[in-house]
Design a protein around this motif. Structure first.
Motif, mmCIF file in Angstrom:
data_model
loop_
_atom_site.group_PDB
_atom_site.id
_atom_site.type_symbol
_atom_site.label_atom_id
_atom_site.label_comp_id
_atom_site.label_asym_id
_atom_site.label_seq_id
_atom_site.Cartn_x
_atom_site.Cartn_y
_atom_site.Cartn_z
ATOM 1 N N THR A 98 39.194 38.342 41.079
ATOM 2 C CA THR A 98 40.357 37.501 39.897
ATOM 3 C C THR A 98 41.899 37.697 40.283
ATOM 4 O O THR A 98 42.916 37.236 40.935
ATOM 5 N N GLU A 154 46.239 34.468 35.488
ATOM 6 C CA GLU A 154 47.732 34.304 35.418
ATOM 7 C C GLU A 154 47.783 35.532 34.900
ATOM 8 O O GLU A 154 49.100 35.631 34.817
ATOM 9 N N ASP A 155 47.035 36.435 33.750
ATOM 10 C CA ASP A 155 47.702 36.898 33.717
ATOM 11 C C ASP A 155 47.994 38.596 34.773
ATOM 12 O O ASP A 155 49.066 39.088 34.383
ATOM 13 N N ARG A 200 51.930 37.541 36.276
ATOM 14 C CA ARG A 200 52.579 37.805 35.307
ATOM 15 C C ARG A 200 52.516 39.323 35.433
ATOM 16 O O ARG A 200 53.468 39.606 35.249
ATOM 17 N N HIS A 201 52.116 40.183 35.632
ATOM 18 C CA HIS A 201 52.313 41.509 35.452
ATOM 19 C C HIS A 201 52.068 41.977 36.873
ATOM 20 O O HIS A 201 53.221 43.268 37.114
ATOM 21 N N SER A 235 36.700 32.799 30.713
ATOM 22 C CA SER A 235 37.597 34.178 31.604
ATOM 23 C C SER A 235 36.905 34.772 32.817
ATOM 24 O O SER A 235 37.289 34.892 33.481
ATOM 25 N N ILE A 263 46.353 45.821 30.411
ATOM 26 C CA ILE A 263 45.612 44.643 30.337
ATOM 27 C C ILE A 263 44.730 44.667 29.638
ATOM 28 O O ILE A 263 43.759 45.233 30.317
ATOM 29 N N THR A 264 44.518 43.665 28.074
ATOM 30 C CA THR A 264 42.999 43.883 27.638
ATOM 31 C C THR A 264 41.841 42.543 28.247
ATOM 32 O O THR A 264 42.488 41.512 29.411
ATOM 33 N N LYS A 265 40.636 42.427 29.104
ATOM 34 C CA LYS A 265 39.683 42.515 29.263
ATOM 35 C C LYS A 265 38.993 41.287 27.522
ATOM 36 O O LYS A 265 38.904 41.871 26.788
ATOM 37 N N PHE A 312 40.383 38.962 30.889
ATOM 38 C CA PHE A 312 41.574 38.418 31.964
ATOM 39 C C PHE A 312 41.282 37.140 32.758
ATOM 40 O O PHE A 312 40.450 37.113 33.434
ATOM 41 N N THR A 313 42.771 36.883 33.170
ATOM 42 C CA THR A 313 42.769 35.210 33.726
ATOM 43 C C THR A 313 43.854 35.831 35.080
ATOM 44 O O THR A 313 44.751 37.059 34.729
#
Lengths: 146, 120
Positions: free
Chosen positions: B19, B109-110, B113-114, A18, B102-104, B106-107
């Motif tokens: 990101t 896409e995360d 989404r947010h 990631s 959001i937790t690390k 992350f992508t």
């Protein structure tokens, strides 16, 4: 503190994929890592240290990761960039391990040491995981103290 | 649009910014802060469209930053990107007006989404 190899492998593979965009491949046998960079972070509960997580890697692994994180050419990565990167990687690994433990456990501030080998605190139990990734091998050790 | 990224780790600020670009949010002005106190000052003066903050930071942590921001009557969309995410932290974040946590790691896409409700 009972976290096994499977959990550590899954966490490390996810952090590498990631965050850095490349694979960390678990290997069964211990690998030699000379003159590396070591990040560590403690996990405590009610003031008592439950354990400490270590990330020990070669300078090449740290620099490769820093080049991705800071969008630098590998040649332009400095020692502080590599240290910051290892600190953030161990912070993520430690945080993910902590999430599998008691709800009221706490993650301490990570520390990074450049040079030398991994010298863990006195461990009651140890889970030792080795990986190969961009730049070479690295090791993640969970040192349980309770 | 302006996005404020608050994290004491230079490496993590860099990853968040990378990101954001991977998620397709390009062309926005990114402002960085290394702790909650600095972020609070920037949030008041720059009035960003979105604040992305770490939780654990020196000087002023992310939660205190959020509480101080809301106390100063700024309703800037605010979310946490943090290593830790216990149910208690999620509850505290939501109670004090955070839009997401959001937790690390992350992508992209995360992020989409947010962040899609707040960013072009």
């Amino acid at each position: 503190m009972h976290i096994g190899l499977a959990e550590i492998n899954a966490i490390v593979e996810n952090v590498w994929a990631s965050t850095l965009g490349y694979e960390a491949i678990p290997v069964d046998d211990p690998l030699e890592i000379a003159d590396g960079v070591t990040g560590s972070v403690g996990i405590s509960e009610a003031g008592a240290l439950l354990g400490r997580v270590y990330l020990h890697c070669s300078r090449e692994v740290a620099s490769s990761a820093a080049a991705v994180m800071f969008r630098l050419d590998l040649d332009a990565v400095g020692e502080q960039d590599a240290a910051d990167t290892v600190g953030e990687l161990i912070n993520m690994i430690g945080g993910n391990i902590k999430s599998l433990l008691a709800e009221n456990s706490q993650l301490e501030i990570p520390t990074v040491v450049i040079g030398g080998g991994l010298v863990p605190d006195a461990c009651v139990n140890v889970c030792d995981a080795y990986f190969v990734a961009e730049g070479g091998p690295f090791r993640v050790m969970l040192c349980g103290m309770q | 649009m302006k996005i404020l990224v608050a994290d004491d780790s230079k490496a993590m600020r860099s990853i968040v910014i990378r990101t954001l670009r991977q998620a397709g949010y390009s062309g926005h002005k990114i402002i960085e802060a290394a702790d909650g106190a600095e972020a609070l000052g920037i949030a008041k003066s720059e009035e960003p469209d979105l604040i992305i903050s770490d939780w654990n930071m020196p000087e002023m942590n992310g939660l205190d930053f959020l509480i101080a921001l809301r106390a100063a009557e700024f309703d800037t969309p605010f979310g946490f990107v943090t290593t830790e995410a216990s149910p208690e932290m999620r509850e505290l974040a939501e109670k004090n007006g955070a839009a997401f946590l959001i937790t690390k790691p992350f992508t992209a896409e995360d992020f989409q989404r947010h962040f899609d409700p707040f960013l072009d």
